[in-house]
Motif scaffolding. Structure first.
Motif, PDB file in Angstrom:
ATOM      1  N   GLU A   1     -24.914  35.301 -21.897  1.00 40.57           N
ATOM      2  CA  GLU A   1     -23.865  35.511 -20.901  1.00 40.57           C
ATOM      3  C   GLU A   1     -22.461  35.265 -21.446  1.00 40.57           C
ATOM      4  N   ASP A   2     -22.281  35.274 -22.773  1.00 42.51           N
ATOM      5  CA  ASP A   2     -20.964  35.109 -23.403  1.00 42.51           C
ATOM      6  C   ASP A   2     -20.234  33.883 -22.881  1.00 42.51           C
ATOM      7  N   PHE A   3     -20.916  32.746 -22.847  1.00 44.92           N
ATOM      8  CA  PHE A   3     -20.350  31.480 -22.389  1.00 44.92           C
ATOM      9  C   PHE A   3     -20.280  30.528 -23.577  1.00 44.92           C
ATOM     10  N   GLU A   4     -19.308  29.629 -23.603  1.00 45.18           N
ATOM     11  CA  GLU A   4     -19.144  28.734 -24.748  1.00 45.18           C
ATOM     12  C   GLU A   4     -20.299  27.737 -24.865  1.00 45.18           C
ATOM     13  N   LEU A   5     -20.988  27.806 -25.998  1.00 47.60           N
ATOM     14  CA  LEU A   5     -22.114  26.906 -26.238  1.00 47.60           C
ATOM     15  C   LEU A   5     -21.664  25.468 -26.460  1.00 47.60           C
ATOM     16  N   SER A   6     -20.497  25.284 -27.057  1.00 53.25           N
ATOM     17  CA  SER A   6     -20.041  23.937 -27.392  1.00 53.25           C
ATOM     18  C   SER A   6     -19.872  23.039 -26.166  1.00 53.25           C
ATOM     19  N   ALA A   7     -19.839  23.615 -24.977  1.00 52.33           N
ATOM     20  CA  ALA A   7     -19.742  22.827 -23.747  1.00 52.33           C
ATOM     21  C   ALA A   7     -21.081  22.203 -23.367  1.00 52.33           C
TER      22      ALA A   7
ATOM     23  N   PRO B   1     -24.984  20.320 -23.951  1.00 56.09           N
ATOM     24  CA  PRO B   1     -25.466  19.106 -24.602  1.00 56.09           C
ATOM     25  C   PRO B   1     -26.268  19.419 -25.873  1.00 56.09           C
ATOM     26  N   LEU B   2     -26.149  18.523 -26.848  1.00 54.58           N
ATOM     27  CA  LEU B   2     -26.978  18.576 -28.051  1.00 54.58           C
ATOM     28  C   LEU B   2     -28.257  17.804 -27.784  1.00 54.58           C
ATOM     29  N   ASP B   3     -29.366  18.320 -28.309  1.00 55.80           N
ATOM     30  CA  ASP B   3     -30.650  17.632 -28.211  1.00 55.80           C
ATOM     31  C   ASP B   3     -31.333  17.786 -29.566  1.00 55.80           C
ATOM     32  N   GLY B   4     -31.132  16.812 -30.443  1.00 58.87           N
ATOM     33  CA  GLY B   4     -31.672  16.919 -31.795  1.00 58.87           C
ATOM     34  C   GLY B   4     -30.977  18.048 -32.531  1.00 58.87           C
ATOM     35  N   ASP B   5     -31.752  19.061 -32.951  1.00 62.70           N
ATOM     36  CA  ASP B   5     -31.177  20.202 -33.668  1.00 62.70           C
ATOM     37  C   ASP B   5     -31.024  21.421 -32.762  1.00 62.70           C
ATOM     38  N   GLN B   6     -30.899  21.182 -31.456  1.00 62.10           N
ATOM     39  CA  GLN B   6     -30.737  22.270 -30.485  1.00 62.10           C
ATOM     40  C   GLN B   6     -29.510  22.020 -29.613  1.00 62.10           C
ATOM     41  N   ILE B   7     -28.997  23.127 -29.057  1.00 57.74           N
ATOM     42  CA  ILE B   7     -27.923  23.036 -28.065  1.00 57.74           C
ATOM     43  C   ILE B   7     -28.325  23.883 -26.870  1.00 57.74           C
ATOM     44  N   GLU B   8     -27.969  23.413 -25.684  1.00 56.49           N
ATOM     45  CA  GLU B   8     -28.299  24.127 -24.449  1.00 56.49           C
ATOM     46  C   GLU B   8     -27.042  24.688 -23.820  1.00 56.49           C
ATOM     47  N   CYS B   9     -27.079  25.947 -23.445  1.00 53.12           N
ATOM     48  CA  CYS B   9     -25.962  26.559 -22.727  1.00 53.12           C
ATOM     49  C   CYS B   9     -25.953  26.007 -21.308  1.00 53.12           C
ATOM     50  N   THR B  10     -24.814  25.497 -20.886  1.00 49.23           N
ATOM     51  CA  THR B  10     -24.738  24.891 -19.556  1.00 49.23           C
ATOM     52  C   THR B  10     -24.770  25.916 -18.428  1.00 49.23           C
ATOM     53  N   LEU B  11     -24.540  27.185 -18.745  1.00 56.56           N
ATOM     54  CA  LEU B  11     -24.486  28.196 -17.689  1.00 56.56           C
ATOM     55  C   LEU B  11     -25.870  28.504 -17.119  1.00 56.56           C
ATOM     56  N   HIS B  12     -26.851  28.827 -17.980  1.00 54.13           N
ATOM     57  CA  HIS B  12     -28.182  29.193 -17.483  1.00 54.13           C
ATOM     58  C   HIS B  12     -29.334  28.504 -18.224  1.00 54.13           C
ATOM     59  N   GLY B  13     -29.032  27.565 -19.115  1.00 48.29           N
ATOM     60  CA  GLY B  13     -30.089  26.782 -19.748  1.00 48.29           C
ATOM     61  C   GLY B  13     -30.710  27.374 -20.998  1.00 48.29           C
ATOM     62  N   ALA B  14     -30.155  28.461 -21.537  1.00 50.30           N
ATOM     63  CA  ALA B  14     -30.683  28.991 -22.801  1.00 50.30           C
ATOM     64  C   ALA B  14     -30.488  27.943 -23.889  1.00 50.30           C
ATOM     65  N   ARG B  15     -31.448  27.862 -24.822  1.00 51.76           N
ATOM     66  CA  ARG B  15     -31.374  26.883 -25.903  1.00 51.76           C
ATOM     67  C   ARG B  15     -31.376  27.604 -27.244  1.00 51.76           C
ATOM     68  N   PHE B  16     -30.640  27.039 -28.208  1.00 51.79           N
ATOM     69  CA  PHE B  16     -30.512  27.642 -29.530  1.00 51.79           C
ATOM     70  C   PHE B  16     -30.716  26.591 -30.615  1.00 51.79           C
TER      71      PHE B  16
END
Length: 111
Positions: free
Chosen positions: A54-60, A62-77
């Motif tokens: 959804e073209d939303f800033e990932l840096s906003a 939370p970090l969880d170990g070696d993953q980050i979650e997009c706060t908009l819809h919960g996608a994880r990378f």
């Protein structure tokens, strides 16, 4: 080269190394591209700061170990590879090179 100069070939200064401690993120821009650099226990990784869903800033998010979650819809990378780990994102986030020189962290959009 001073810490405020740019490397040849478009390298952009992100921050001083002392400003990016383990578990922290710094964001910079290379032209129109937002790039977040994260310190994972001393390993630096740079990814485009845009969720591929959804073209939303990932840096906003939370970090969880070696993953980050997009706060908009919960996608994880995965912060090491940029791989999308769950829906609603399916495409990976672009990964960029990182260098440390002269006490600073540098990155660039190498596409």
């Amino acid at each position: 080269m001073s810490a405020d100069d740019e490397f040849p070939l478009g390298w952009v200064r992100v921050c001083a190394t002392s400003e990016l401690l383990p578990g922290e993120i710094q964001v910079t821009w290379d032209g129109d591209t937002p790039i977040m650099v994260v310190n994972l226990d001393g390993e630096l990784h740079a990814l485009e700061d845009r969720c591929t869903h959804e073209d939303f800033e990932l840096s906003a998010g939370p970090l969880d170990g070696d993953q980050i979650e997009c706060t908009l819809h919960g996608a994880r990378f995965d912060l090491r590879s940029g791989e999308a780990l769950c829906a609603p994102a399916y495409a990976p986030v672009r990964k960029f090179p990182v260098r440390v020189a002269d006490g600073a962290v540098w990155t660039r959009d190498d596409r």
